[in-house]
Design a protein around this motif. Structure first.
Motif, short mmCIF file in Angstrom:
data_model
loop_
_atom_site.label_atom_id
_atom_site.label_comp_id
_atom_site.label_asym_id
_atom_site.label_seq_id
_atom_site.Cartn_x
_atom_site.Cartn_y
_atom_site.Cartn_z
N SER A 216 1.05 -1.23 0.09
CA SER A 216 -0.02 -0.16 0.03
C SER A 216 0.85 1.16 0.06
O SER A 216 0.54 2.14 -0.52
N GLY A 217 2.00 1.29 0.84
CA GLY A 217 2.73 2.47 0.86
C GLY A 217 3.84 2.67 -0.07
O GLY A 217 4.51 3.97 0.08
N GLY A 218 4.38 1.96 -0.94
CA GLY A 218 5.29 1.87 -1.77
C GLY A 218 5.15 3.09 -2.90
O GLY A 218 6.29 3.63 -3.19
N PHE A 219 4.06 3.46 -3.18
CA PHE A 219 3.91 4.45 -4.25
C PHE A 219 3.23 5.71 -3.35
O PHE A 219 2.96 6.35 -4.31
N ILE A 220 3.40 5.57 -2.00
CA ILE A 220 3.13 7.02 -1.29
C ILE A 220 4.30 7.29 -0.60
O ILE A 220 4.54 8.70 -0.76
N ALA A 221 5.17 6.92 -0.05
CA ALA A 221 6.19 7.09 0.80
C ALA A 221 7.14 8.07 0.10
O ALA A 221 7.65 9.11 0.48
N PRO A 222 7.47 7.54 -1.40
CA PRO A 222 8.41 8.47 -2.26
C PRO A 222 7.97 9.80 -2.58
O PRO A 222 8.82 10.60 -2.65
N PHE A 223 6.64 9.86 -2.66
CA PHE A 223 6.21 11.38 -3.12
C PHE A 223 5.81 12.06 -1.89
O PHE A 223 5.90 13.34 -2.09
N LEU A 224 5.05 11.53 -0.76
CA LEU A 224 4.87 12.51 0.11
C LEU A 224 6.02 12.48 1.37
O LEU A 224 6.10 13.49 2.07
N TYR A 225 6.71 11.37 1.72
CA TYR A 225 7.56 11.43 2.87
C TYR A 225 8.93 10.82 2.26
O TYR A 225 9.56 9.74 2.56
N PRO A 226 9.52 11.83 1.35
CA PRO A 226 10.96 11.54 0.53
C PRO A 226 12.10 11.05 1.27
O PRO A 226 13.13 10.56 1.34
N GLU A 227 12.03 11.93 2.85
CA GLU A 227 13.21 11.66 3.71
C GLU A 227 13.10 10.52 4.55
O GLU A 227 13.95 10.17 5.29
N LEU A 228 11.93 9.87 4.44
CA LEU A 228 11.66 8.70 5.48
C LEU A 228 12.40 7.44 4.73
O LEU A 228 12.50 7.03 3.73
N GLU A 229 13.41 6.96 5.61
CA GLU A 229 14.27 5.68 5.25
C GLU A 229 13.44 4.51 5.56
O GLU A 229 13.30 4.27 6.83
N TRP A 230 13.24 3.80 4.66
CA TRP A 230 12.44 2.35 4.76
C TRP A 230 12.91 1.56 3.41
O TRP A 230 12.59 0.27 3.84
N ASP A 231 13.47 1.90 2.56
CA ASP A 231 13.50 1.29 1.22
C ASP A 231 15.13 0.86 1.32
O ASP A 231 15.71 0.51 2.33
N PHE A 232 15.70 0.54 0.02
CA PHE A 232 17.15 0.05 -0.08
C PHE A 232 18.04 1.23 0.58
O PHE A 232 19.23 0.66 0.23
#
Length: 463
Positions: A216-232
């Protein structure tokens, strides 16, 4: 099957008339799945509806579009790739298949390592929260992996990273974090999980990795919360799945799974076939499937671009805040969801002694709204919530309309007698009264039975 053929117009009319009894997808606020796309994309999908995606040699352009999608999404998730390097990933039938593939890769890597060390490899497990989607339970059962769940608690409805790391042992093939819980839309703290797990790996000599279920969040976080570290960007994150048919803005069903690099996908899981033409490497559970959703995903990625996706997600978030504020103004609800996360509003009644959330959901259907009511997983099962998912096609006007209809439902319920009667013979406690939690659990049990009986009756009518 009928004995004789009927005119095509008659067949169409029979089915069309029955489908009118289905709910309106646009008013289905239970689903995360996309219910609207632009007409131009609809045309592309219809033009490709007769293409079998697996025929890569026959449809090379479709294969190329899938590869472009994989590369775009991998870079969106900050995969450590050089400019000319190709990402490792594949399109799937929703996030369910994506999770199966990622889980199989983790299991095989863990087994290979244990075999090389001469250690037992017959008891793999995955650590995750009790809030995971059912596809994780399917993976565990289908592929014989123990699912170790971190229980929830009232007020904290996602996996606790501290408790998760405590449950990790030498047989843990990965820890699965959820970026956007289906229960309340909240993002789990993947950064804290990565740091705690890295420390434990250093102490024990293990190399337990992380998979992020970003359905659900993979296409949300990069656009709304770009500073949030959750990915690679986090070194222990080895694979990520995302649903293109959710906030990827494509009709059901398309998912994606991306691996950090080639070493994270064991070569023995990749099959090479040549009877369709040239050599074709494949790593999927399905074989034949339509090409339309892959083409639609590529359309959305190039049509909207980073700016367009950001605008859509910001609009969804703003409409979620409109709905949240409207519900708060009624003075009747507690908001269970967080402002940062998937754009949805999960809420529960402050006082559900006479009427509960299941009754609210039932009466809202009279206005056409499909709003789910459900209980939380263990150990917060005494909490019942309603959830409204805000999608691209859910406007501010609809949000305001929903608040008005919920207010009407509340006024109607206030005028009705309670459906939940508590017999004196069943009362507990020192003072002869039930505790609030006991009452809530009894209400939950009552409505579960009520809904189950209704489904059974409807099924009998159909039969």
């Amino acid at each position: 099957m009928p004995e004789n053929s009927i005119p095509k117009e008659a067949a169409y009319q029979i089915i069309n008339d029955e489908l009118m009894l289905d709910g309106n997808p646009r008013l289905n606020l239970a689903s995360f799945v996309t219910t609207w796309m632009e007409p131009e994309c609809d045309k592309l999908m219809m033009a490709a509806i007769n293409k079998n995606y697996v025929d890569m040699d026959e449809y090379p352009v479709t294969t190329e579009l899938q590869n472009r999608c994989v590369n775009i999404i991998a870079r969106l998730f900050n995969a450590p790739l050089e400019d000319s390097e190709t990402a490792v990933g594949v399109g799937t039938v929703g996030s369910s298949e994506a999770i199966m593939l990622a889980g199989l890769a983790f299991k095989r890597k863990w087994q290979n390592k244990r075999k090389a060390e001469g250690k037992p490899f017959d008891k793999p497990n995955i650590v995750t929260g009790a809030n995971v989607q059912v596809c994780w339970e399917k993976f565990a059962r289908y592929f014989e992996v123990e699912l170790k769940e971190v229980k929830l608690s009232e007020g904290y409805y996602v996996m606790d990273p501290v408790k998760a790391v405590e449950m990790v042992d030498e047989n843990t093939i990965c820890v699965a974090a959820i970026l956007g819980s289906t229960l309340n839309g909240e993002f789990e703290d993947v950064k804290l999980l990565n740091d705690l797990l890295a420390e434990k790996n250093k102490e024990t000599g293990w190399d337990t990795p992380i998979h992020v279920d970003a359905a659900s969040g993979g296409f949300i976080a990069p656009f709304l919360y770009p500073e949030l570290e959750w990915d690679f960007r986090l070194p222990l994150v080895k694979s990520i799945n995302v649903s293109g048919h959710k906030y990827g803005l494509v009709y059901a069903g398309i998912g994606w799974v991306i691996w950090r690099n080639k070493e994270d996908l064991p070569e023995e899981l990749i099959f090479h076939i040549n009877y369709l033409g040239a050599d074709q490497p494949t790593f999927t559970l399905n074989f034949s499937k339509g090409s339309s959703q892959v083409i639609a995903q590529y359309y959305q990625l190039i049509r909207l671009g980073f700016e367009g996706y950001r605008n859509v997600m910001e609009n969804c978030h703003e409409n979620a805040m409109v709905l949240k504020e409207g519900l708060e103004k009624t003075g009747r609800f507690n908001i269970v969801s967080k402002d940062e996360g998937v754009p949805l509003v999960a809420f529960s009644l402050k006082d559900n002694k006479r009427h509960d959330e299941f009754e609210v959901a039932e009466l809202l259907r009279r206005f056409g709204w499909i709003v789910p009511a459900y209980t939380m997983p263990a150990d917060a099962q005494h909490i019942t919530v309603l959830r409204v998912v805000i999608r691209e096609d859910f406007s501010r006007t609809l949000a305001e309309r929903l608040v008005l209809d919920i207010t009407k439902v509340l006024h109607e319920l206030d005028s009705l007698p309670s459906k939940v009667l508590v017999p004196a013979s069943e009362q507990n406690g020192r003072n002869g009264k039930k505790t609030e939690i006991e009452t809530q659990r009894e209400v939950t049990t009552y409505w579960r039975k009520f809904v189950s009986d209704r489904k059974a009756n409807n099924k009998n009518k159909i039969c």
